[in-house]
Design an enzyme around this catalytic site. Sequence first.
Site, short mmCIF file in Angstrom:
data_model
loop_
_atom_site.label_atom_id
_atom_site.label_comp_id
_atom_site.label_asym_id
_atom_site.label_seq_id
_atom_site.Cartn_x
_atom_site.Cartn_y
_atom_site.Cartn_z
N SER A 31 -3.13 -3.93 -1.36
CA SER A 31 -4.01 -4.92 -2.27
C SER A 31 -3.13 -6.19 -2.46
O SER A 31 -2.41 -6.11 -3.06
CB SER A 31 -4.79 -4.78 -3.34
OG SER A 31 -5.73 -3.84 -3.08
N HIS A 62 -7.64 -7.43 0.98
CA HIS A 62 -7.36 -6.69 2.14
C HIS A 62 -8.16 -7.51 3.44
O HIS A 62 -9.10 -7.53 3.52
CB HIS A 62 -7.95 -5.38 2.17
CG HIS A 62 -7.45 -4.50 1.35
ND1 HIS A 62 -6.28 -3.60 1.59
CD2 HIS A 62 -7.51 -4.08 -0.09
CE1 HIS A 62 -5.94 -3.12 0.54
NE2 HIS A 62 -6.83 -3.25 -0.51
N HIS A 84 -10.34 2.86 1.56
CA HIS A 84 -10.47 3.46 0.42
C HIS A 84 -11.40 4.49 0.18
O HIS A 84 -12.58 4.23 0.99
CB HIS A 84 -10.54 2.34 -0.84
CG HIS A 84 -9.51 1.62 -0.78
ND1 HIS A 84 -9.49 0.37 -0.35
CD2 HIS A 84 -8.10 1.51 -1.73
CE1 HIS A 84 -8.40 -0.34 -0.44
NE2 HIS A 84 -7.62 0.31 -1.47
N TYR A 86 -13.11 5.13 -2.02
CA TYR A 86 -14.28 4.59 -3.04
C TYR A 86 -15.33 3.72 -2.12
O TYR A 86 -16.25 3.39 -2.81
CB TYR A 86 -13.83 3.67 -4.45
CG TYR A 86 -12.90 2.61 -3.94
CD1 TYR A 86 -13.61 1.19 -3.50
CD2 TYR A 86 -11.60 2.47 -4.21
CE1 TYR A 86 -12.81 0.05 -3.46
CE2 TYR A 86 -10.86 1.24 -4.10
CZ TYR A 86 -11.50 0.10 -3.53
OH TYR A 86 -10.94 -1.01 -3.36
N GLU A 87 -14.67 3.29 -1.14
CA GLU A 87 -15.45 2.36 -0.05
C GLU A 87 -16.58 3.34 0.58
O GLU A 87 -17.53 2.80 1.09
CB GLU A 87 -14.89 1.63 1.02
CG GLU A 87 -13.84 0.47 0.23
CD GLU A 87 -12.85 0.02 1.30
OE1 GLU A 87 -13.30 -0.82 1.82
OE2 GLU A 87 -11.80 0.62 1.59
N ALA A 114 -1.47 -1.60 -5.14
CA ALA A 114 -1.43 -2.46 -6.49
C ALA A 114 -1.79 -1.35 -7.35
O ALA A 114 -2.51 -0.42 -7.07
CB ALA A 114 -2.48 -3.50 -6.33
N MET A 202 -5.80 3.57 -6.84
CA MET A 202 -7.13 4.14 -6.16
C MET A 202 -6.67 4.51 -4.75
O MET A 202 -7.80 4.42 -3.83
CB MET A 202 -8.43 3.22 -6.09
CG MET A 202 -8.71 2.72 -7.86
SD MET A 202 -10.04 1.45 -7.90
CE MET A 202 -10.04 0.98 -9.55
N SER A 203 -5.48 4.66 -4.35
CA SER A 203 -5.14 4.87 -2.88
C SER A 203 -4.00 5.71 -2.95
O SER A 203 -3.95 6.62 -3.93
CB SER A 203 -4.77 3.62 -2.31
OG SER A 203 -3.84 2.85 -2.50
N ASN A 226 -1.21 -5.36 -13.21
CA ASN A 226 -2.13 -5.55 -14.38
C ASN A 226 -1.30 -4.42 -15.36
O ASN A 226 -1.11 -3.25 -14.77
CB ASN A 226 -3.54 -5.51 -14.34
CG ASN A 226 -3.94 -4.21 -13.72
OD1 ASN A 226 -4.31 -4.10 -12.42
ND2 ASN A 226 -4.48 -3.43 -14.43
N HIS A 238 -9.80 -8.41 -10.67
CA HIS A 238 -9.23 -8.27 -9.15
C HIS A 238 -8.51 -9.27 -8.90
O HIS A 238 -7.53 -9.19 -8.06
CB HIS A 238 -10.43 -7.92 -8.03
CG HIS A 238 -9.59 -7.27 -6.88
ND1 HIS A 238 -9.38 -5.88 -6.78
CD2 HIS A 238 -9.37 -7.86 -5.81
CE1 HIS A 238 -8.83 -5.78 -5.50
NE2 HIS A 238 -8.85 -6.91 -5.05
N1 HPA Z 1 -6.50 0.78 -12.13
C1 HPA Z 1 -6.94 1.38 -11.11
N2 HPA Z 1 -6.30 0.76 -10.06
C2 HPA Z 1 -5.76 -0.25 -10.10
C3 HPA Z 1 -5.50 -0.84 -11.44
C4 HPA Z 1 -5.80 -0.38 -12.44
O1 HPA Z 1 -5.79 -0.82 -13.58
N3 HPA Z 1 -4.84 -2.04 -11.14
C5 HPA Z 1 -4.68 -2.23 -9.65
N4 HPA Z 1 -5.28 -0.98 -9.02
#
Ligand code: HPA
Length: 263
Positions: A31, A62, A84, A86-87, A114, A202-203, A226, A238
Site C-alpha cells: 500500500s 493500490h 488481500h 480481506y477483499e 504497510a 493484513m498481507s 502508523n 488509511h
Molecule cells: N493494522 C493492520 N494493518 C495495517 C495497519 C494497522 O495498524 N497499518 C497498516 N496496515
Amino acid sequence: MMLPDDISECRDYLVNRGFPEETNSVIILGSGLGDFANSIEDTITVPYREIPGFPESSVAGHSGVLVCGSVDGNPVIAFSGRFHHYEGYPFLKTVIPVHLANAFKAKKLIISNAAGAINTNFQVGDLMVIDDIIRLFHSVSPAPSSKFRYNLYRTAGKVRKIAAETGLDVQRGSYLYVKGPNYETKAEIRAFRIIGADVVGMSTAPELIEASRLNIPAAAISLVTNMAAGIENIKLDHADVNEAAESRKDDFARLVKQLIMKF
Ligand code: HPA
C-alpha cells in the site's frame, strides 16, 4: 482458478504482451509503495483486469497493474497492488505473485507492505526487515503446510546487511498477520505485544509461506505507516498509509534496487 496449473496461461499471455521468458526479481509493492514502479525502465504495463484469471485489486493506494522492465539492467516484474484475503480472495489467489515468480523463474521475491507498529521503539516512517511472522489462529497457506519448515530468519539477516551497506537504518522484527480489513482493538494490540509482535498488517504472511514452500528466496520489508491502535491517541486512517509512504519512498526505492542487485 487452480494454481499452479493456470499460472502458465497467465505467463503465456504476458510473454505475448512482451514480457521476457525469465526474470531476475518479482517485487510486490505494498500500500502506498507503488511509486517504485517509476524506478523501472523500459516498462510494459498490463492492468490485472486484462490478464486471464487475475483478480482485480480494489484497495485505495493500490493501482492494480503488473509492470515489467529493468532496474540497472536486471529484468524485474512488479505487482503494483496486491490481492488481500480481506477483499474476499481465497488464500490461493493471494499468492498469485509467488506462483508467477516461479513461472518466470525469478531468483527472488521482494515483498513490501504497510504495517502498524506495535513495538513502541518504532516510529511512523520506519522500514522494518521482517525476520519472522505470527499467524495467530489463521492457516494462511493455500497448501498443506505441515510438510515443510518455514524459515525466514536466514534471508532476513542478508536483507539487513544489504540495508546497512546502503546506509539505511532499518528495524527488524516479527510481523503479525491479521485478516482485517478493520484495524485492531487496543486490547488486541496489547495482547499482540505480549506475544512478541513488532508490527501488524493484513498481507505478506501467505506470500512468504508460499515462497518458502516453493523455495524462492524472499526478502520482506514493512513500512510503518502508523502506530497500532491505542499507542497514540489518534484515529487510524488509511490516508496515513500514503503520507508515510510518500516520506520514505526514495529510501524504499534505494533499498529495493540494492536487493534486486545483491539479495
Ligand atoms: N493494522 C493492520 N494493518 C495495517 C495497519 C494497522 O495498524 N497499518 C497498516 N496496515
